[in-house]
Write a protein that holds these residues in place. Structure first.
Motif, short mmCIF file in Angstrom:
data_model
loop_
_atom_site.label_atom_id
_atom_site.label_comp_id
_atom_site.label_asym_id
_atom_site.label_seq_id
_atom_site.Cartn_x
_atom_site.Cartn_y
_atom_site.Cartn_z
N GLU A 1 -1.56 -30.50 -18.41
CA GLU A 1 -0.45 -30.00 -19.21
C GLU A 1 0.56 -29.32 -18.30
OE1 GLU A 1 -1.41 -26.98 -22.08
OE2 GLU A 1 -2.89 -26.03 -20.78
N THR A 2 1.78 -29.24 -18.78
CA THR A 2 2.84 -28.53 -18.07
C THR A 2 3.11 -27.22 -18.79
OG1 THR A 2 3.85 -30.60 -17.32
CG2 THR A 2 5.24 -28.63 -17.29
N VAL A 3 3.10 -26.12 -18.04
CA VAL A 3 3.26 -24.80 -18.64
C VAL A 3 4.35 -24.03 -17.90
CG1 VAL A 3 0.87 -24.71 -19.42
CG2 VAL A 3 1.47 -23.78 -17.18
N SER A 4 4.94 -23.08 -18.57
CA SER A 4 5.96 -22.21 -17.98
C SER A 4 5.30 -20.90 -17.55
CB SER A 4 7.08 -21.92 -18.98
OG SER A 4 7.76 -23.12 -19.33
N TYR A 5 5.69 -20.41 -16.39
CA TYR A 5 5.23 -19.08 -15.97
C TYR A 5 6.39 -18.09 -15.89
CZ TYR A 5 6.90 -20.58 -11.36
OH TYR A 5 7.67 -21.04 -10.30
N GLY A 6 7.57 -18.55 -16.30
CA GLY A 6 8.78 -17.72 -16.34
C GLY A 6 9.81 -18.37 -17.23
N LYS A 7 10.98 -17.76 -17.35
CA LYS A 7 12.01 -18.24 -18.28
C LYS A 7 12.93 -19.30 -17.68
CE LYS A 7 12.07 -13.98 -21.01
NZ LYS A 7 12.90 -12.85 -21.50
N HIS A 8 13.03 -19.34 -16.34
CA HIS A 8 13.91 -20.31 -15.72
C HIS A 8 13.32 -21.72 -15.84
CE1 HIS A 8 16.12 -22.42 -12.51
NE2 HIS A 8 17.04 -21.47 -12.63
N ARG A 9 14.19 -22.72 -15.91
CA ARG A 9 13.72 -24.09 -16.12
C ARG A 9 12.82 -24.60 -14.98
NH1 ARG A 9 16.95 -28.20 -13.63
NH2 ARG A 9 18.61 -27.32 -12.32
N HIS A 10 12.95 -24.01 -13.79
CA HIS A 10 12.11 -24.44 -12.69
C HIS A 10 10.84 -23.60 -12.55
CE1 HIS A 10 15.57 -26.75 -10.62
NE2 HIS A 10 14.68 -27.60 -11.09
N GLN A 11 10.67 -22.61 -13.40
CA GLN A 11 9.45 -21.81 -13.35
C GLN A 11 8.39 -22.46 -14.23
OE1 GLN A 11 11.45 -18.09 -14.37
NE2 GLN A 11 11.03 -17.30 -12.31
N GLN A 12 7.95 -23.62 -13.76
CA GLN A 12 6.94 -24.41 -14.47
C GLN A 12 5.91 -24.93 -13.48
OE1 GLN A 12 8.92 -27.58 -16.67
NE2 GLN A 12 9.09 -26.27 -18.47
N MET A 13 4.76 -25.30 -14.00
CA MET A 13 3.75 -25.94 -13.17
C MET A 13 2.93 -26.91 -14.01
SD MET A 13 1.13 -22.74 -12.55
CE MET A 13 0.52 -21.73 -13.91
N ASP A 14 2.49 -27.97 -13.35
CA ASP A 14 1.56 -28.92 -13.96
C ASP A 14 0.15 -28.46 -13.62
OD1 ASP A 14 3.75 -30.45 -14.74
OD2 ASP A 14 3.64 -31.73 -12.95
N VAL A 15 -0.72 -28.46 -14.63
CA VAL A 15 -2.11 -28.06 -14.42
C VAL A 15 -3.01 -29.26 -14.71
CG1 VAL A 15 -3.89 -26.37 -14.96
CG2 VAL A 15 -1.48 -25.76 -15.28
N TRP A 16 -3.88 -29.58 -13.79
CA TRP A 16 -4.87 -30.64 -13.95
C TRP A 16 -6.25 -30.00 -13.84
CZ3 TRP A 16 -3.85 -36.27 -12.84
CH2 TRP A 16 -2.49 -36.56 -12.88
N TRP A 17 -7.14 -30.29 -14.78
CA TRP A 17 -8.47 -29.70 -14.73
C TRP A 17 -9.47 -30.57 -15.48
CZ3 TRP A 17 -5.03 -28.66 -18.51
CH2 TRP A 17 -5.48 -28.44 -19.82
N THR A 18 -10.74 -30.24 -15.25
CA THR A 18 -11.85 -30.91 -15.93
C THR A 18 -12.36 -29.98 -17.02
OG1 THR A 18 -12.46 -32.00 -13.86
CG2 THR A 18 -14.09 -32.01 -15.63
N PRO A 19 -12.13 -30.31 -18.30
CA PRO A 19 -12.48 -29.40 -19.40
C PRO A 19 -13.95 -29.51 -19.80
CG PRO A 19 -11.38 -31.34 -20.27
CD PRO A 19 -11.39 -31.51 -18.77
N ASP A 20 -14.83 -29.14 -18.85
CA ASP A 20 -16.26 -29.24 -19.13
C ASP A 20 -16.93 -27.88 -19.20
OD1 ASP A 20 -16.12 -28.49 -16.50
OD2 ASP A 20 -17.25 -30.19 -15.70
N GLY A 21 -16.11 -26.79 -19.18
CA GLY A 21 -16.67 -25.46 -19.29
C GLY A 21 -17.14 -24.87 -17.97
N VAL A 22 -17.08 -25.64 -16.89
CA VAL A 22 -17.52 -25.17 -15.59
C VAL A 22 -16.30 -24.66 -14.81
CG1 VAL A 22 -18.59 -25.79 -13.40
CG2 VAL A 22 -19.42 -26.81 -15.54
N LYS A 23 -16.35 -23.41 -14.37
CA LYS A 23 -15.24 -22.87 -13.58
C LYS A 23 -15.25 -23.47 -12.17
CE LYS A 23 -14.20 -18.55 -15.93
NZ LYS A 23 -13.92 -17.12 -15.75
N ARG A 24 -14.07 -23.90 -11.75
CA ARG A 24 -13.97 -24.61 -10.49
C ARG A 24 -12.97 -23.93 -9.55
NH1 ARG A 24 -15.72 -30.08 -11.31
NH2 ARG A 24 -16.49 -30.35 -13.45
N PRO A 25 -13.15 -24.11 -8.24
CA PRO A 25 -12.13 -23.62 -7.31
C PRO A 25 -10.83 -24.39 -7.54
CG PRO A 25 -13.73 -24.99 -6.17
CD PRO A 25 -14.26 -24.77 -7.55
N ALA A 26 -9.72 -23.80 -7.08
CA ALA A 26 -8.41 -24.39 -7.37
C ALA A 26 -7.60 -24.61 -6.10
CB ALA A 26 -7.63 -23.50 -8.33
#
Length: 265
Positions: free
Chosen positions: A14-39
Motif C-alpha cells: 500500500e501507499t501511505v502518507s507520512y506528511g501533508k506534502h504530495r511527496h511525503q509518501q512511501m510504498d510499503v511491501w510486507w508479508t501479512p502473516d503476523g510475523v514481525k520482520r526486519p525492514a
C-alpha cells in the motif's frame, strides 16, 4: 486497502502518507502473516531535485521477496524545500513506520536504510544524525554523495558535465547559495562525515572507479567514523556505472544483499 501486487502470493502493498506534502509518501511491501520482520528503507536518487520511488519498484520487490518488510520512500525535492527537509522526511517516514509496525509486520528494532546517489546522501545523513537512531543496524549507499561540499569544489573545474551538474545540484539543495557567509551552517549540516558519533550505524558504500561520484567521497566518511569506532566498508568496482545501474551489477547486488543479511538477518 492493502493489495496483492501483480498477483504475488503472500505479499501485500500500500501507499501511505507520512506528511501533508504530495511527496511525503512511501510504498510499503510486507508479508501479512503476523510475523514481525526486519525492514529495508529505500531512498531514490535524482540530484535531490528529481526522481521518484516508482523507479525503485523492482528493487523494492526483490527485498520483499527475500522476506523483508520494505519501505520505498519519496521525499520533498530540493526544488520544493531546501536541506534539511530531505533528512527530516526520511526520519519522519521511519518514525511513521515504527508507529504502525504491527500493521506492516515490522520489527522496529531491526532495520537498514539504503540510498542511491542523492538518496545515498540522505541515507548516510540519517545514519549520522544525532548519536545513533534506535533500531538502525546499517546504512548502504550506492554511489552516495557523502560530501556536497567536495562536490561543489570538484565541480568547479571538472571536465565531466555530470560533476558540474552535481555542483549546481548541491547549491540548489542548500537553498541556492554557496558554502560561505550566511549559508555556511546549512552546508555544514549537509556534510555527513562531520556528524559522526560513536553510536552511529555501520555503513557500506559502493562506487565505480570512474564515475562522477568518486570513491574519495566515502574516504572521509570512513576516516571520521573510524575515529568514533564505527565500521565503514567502501567497495570500489571497475567501470563508470552509477547508482541503480551500479547496483544491478550481479556482484554488487550480491555484496549488498549479503551485507544487509549480516546486519539484520
Amino acid at each position: 486497502m492493502p493489495t496483492d501486487p501483480d498477483g504475488i502470493g503472500g505479499l501485500a502493498t500500500e501507499t501511505v502518507s507520512y506528511g501533508k506534502h504530495r511527496h511525503q509518501q512511501m510504498d510499503v511491501w510486507w508479508t501479512p502473516d503476523g510475523v514481525k520482520r526486519p525492514a529495508v528503507f529505500l531512498i531514490h536518487g535524482g540530484w535531490w531535485s528529481s526522481g521518484d520511488k516508482k523507479y525503485m519498484t523492482e528493487i523494492t520487490r526483490s527485498y520483499a521477496d527475500r522476506g523483508y518488510t520494505v519501505f520505498n520512500i519519496n521525499y520533498r525535492l530540493s526544488t520544493e524545500a531546501a536541506w534539511p527537509a530531505q533528512r527530516v522526511d526520511a526520519l519522519d517516514a521511519i518514525a511513521t513506520a515504527k508507529r504502525h509496525a504491527d500493521r506492516w509486520a515490522f520489527d522496529a528494532s531491526n532495520f537498514v536504510v539504503a540510498g542511491f546517489s542523492a538518496g545515498g546522501h540522505i541515507a548516510a545523513a540519517v545514519g549520522t544524525y544525532g548519536n545513533g537512531l534506535p533500531g538502525l543496524k546499517g546504512v548502504v549507499g550506492l554511489s552516495p554523495i557523502i560530501s556536497p561540499l567536495r562536490a561543489y569544489t570538484d565541480g568547479a573545474t571538472a571536465a565531466d558535465p555530470n560533476a558540474r551538474r552535481l555542483r549546481t545540484a548541491s547549491i540548489l539543495l542548500a537553498g541556492g547559495c554557496a558554502p560561505k557567509g550566511k549559508c555556511s551552517r546549512v552546508w555544514a549540516s549537509m556534510e555527513v562525515a562531520w556528524h559522526a558519533s560513536a553510536k552511529d550505524a555501520p555503513m557500506l558504500t559502493v562506487h565505480s572507479e570512474d564515475e562522477f561520484v568518486p570513491p574519495s567521497q566515502s574516504a572521509v566518511l570512513k576516516e571520521m567514523l573510524a575515529k568514533a569506532r564505527v565500521p565503514v566498508t567502501v567497495v570500489t568496482v571497475p567501470g563508470a556505472a552509477h547508482a541503480s545501474a551500479l547496483y544491478r551489477e550481479v556482484s554488487v547486488t550480491e555484496r549488498v544483499q549479503e551485507w544487509i543479511s549480516e546486519r539484520i538477518g
